[in-house]
Motif scaffolding. Sequence first.
Motif, PDB file in Angstrom:
ATOM      1  N   PHE A 153      51.924  57.652  11.837  1.00 13.31           N
ATOM      2  CA  PHE A 153      52.407  56.406  11.258  1.00 13.31           C
ATOM      3  C   PHE A 153      53.928  56.385  11.368  1.00 13.31           C
ATOM      4  N   ASP A 154      54.450  55.430  12.111  1.00 11.62           N
ATOM      5  CA  ASP A 154      55.900  55.294  12.249  1.00 11.62           C
ATOM      6  C   ASP A 154      56.437  54.513  11.045  1.00 11.62           C
ATOM      7  N   VAL A 155      57.345  55.114  10.282  1.00 14.40           N
ATOM      8  CA  VAL A 155      57.887  54.467   9.090  1.00 14.40           C
ATOM      9  C   VAL A 155      59.373  54.191   9.246  1.00 14.40           C
ATOM     10  N   SER A 156      59.866  54.170  10.473  1.00 22.77           N
ATOM     11  CA  SER A 156      61.292  53.921  10.689  1.00 22.77           C
ATOM     12  C   SER A 156      61.616  52.444  10.806  1.00 22.77           C
ATOM     13  N   GLY A 157      60.596  51.589  10.731  1.00 24.03           N
ATOM     14  CA  GLY A 157      60.821  50.157  10.870  1.00 24.03           C
ATOM     15  C   GLY A 157      61.315  49.517   9.589  1.00 24.03           C
ATOM     16  N   GLU A 158      61.328  48.200   9.614  1.00 21.72           N
ATOM     17  CA  GLU A 158      61.838  47.446   8.465  1.00 21.72           C
ATOM     18  C   GLU A 158      60.926  47.580   7.255  1.00 21.72           C
ATOM     19  N   VAL A 159      59.618  47.517   7.481  1.00 23.06           N
ATOM     20  CA  VAL A 159      58.650  47.670   6.398  1.00 23.06           C
ATOM     21  C   VAL A 159      57.683  48.789   6.790  1.00 23.06           C
TER      22      VAL A 159
END
Length: 393
Positions: free
Chosen positions: A163-169
């Motif tokens: 799960f990539d959590v580096s985005g805006e949300v």
Amino acid sequence: MAFGIFQRNTGRDAAPEQKASAAGPVIAYHGSGRVAWTPRDMVSLTKAGFSGNPIGFRAVKLIAEAAAALPLVLQDNAERFDAHPVLGLLKRPNLAQGRAELFEALYGQLILTGNAYVEAVAGSDGRPLELHVLRSDRMSLIPGSDGWPVAFEYAVGGRKHRFDVSGEVSPICHIRSFHPQDDHYGLSPMQSAAAAIDVHNAASRWSKSLLDNAARPSGALVYTGMDGAAGLSADQYARLQDEMLSYHQGAANAGRPMLLEGGLDWKPMGFSPSDMEFQKTKEAAAREIAVAFGVPPMLLGLTGDATYANYQEANRAFYRLTVLPLATRVAAAIGAWLGGHWGVQPELKPDLDQVPALSDERAAQWQRVSGADFLTDGEKRRLLGLPELTEGQ
């Protein structure tokens, strides 16, 4: 903006100067981009303290069920929402669970492991359609070079999902308990109560062994042979052992008379002082487990506990000191995280006026605030946790 326990500013309207913790790069210096493993084998600890211990099981169930049953309200400074996408999603988070089931699983994971992970399954518009609680023992956090998490890995068997959590949300909401010596994972009550759980389980096994021996203390077979001889031949000794195992051991053989011959005499042994104290040790361990989870021992049915005047007082303390702080923190994190998907920041919190255990306290507070003539209506509403009245209301 990413929501959950870790929040970082990755939006398009970034400030000209970067604001970040100066200690962040130091935290991730030794493990940049690598999985940060949990400090303890939570699977074994959960089996011993929850699946295999009645005190731990009941304590976790009490907290999780009580917190999951709390009614929630969503409001901002202007109004309390009767209908909102966040409320609709929480009411039916997925096809297999309702709100109570989802939150019970979430609280259970948080109490047992110190960490809880909620996944948002997004639709075509990027907004969540379903919510799922993921098992904490399968989740691993991957920190970036600045100390903040950049991804989570969920492993089942030999397969992993990232799960990539580096985005805006973030698609993952990570809620963790306070841990003074870990930068990424929380400390669970189960870890603090591990020693007491081992003592309690050992005492239970000792009691089971005593029952297997007909609930009697062991004794000794004394042999007095002819002319004072005190020895058995190898064949006699082996035969005696076989007869004891076959006819006089185990609960099925309880009360069976023993046939003695050839100078054999049975000498029963009484309980030693250490045996007599074993039950007290077990009760003390049970209280330590209850204290670690924040559950009054009276609510767990532990005998001899007179800390509270009555059961109602113990139940009120349980809600005030354990359930409400936990539920308030979790609801705030979930509300902020979900609100970010809709670009709003409403407040999600328990509705204290609908908690039966606190009805007397809330009634007294309403009476005190209503009778305070020196307060304005807006001040009274803020004291009671209500949104402010708009003009014309």
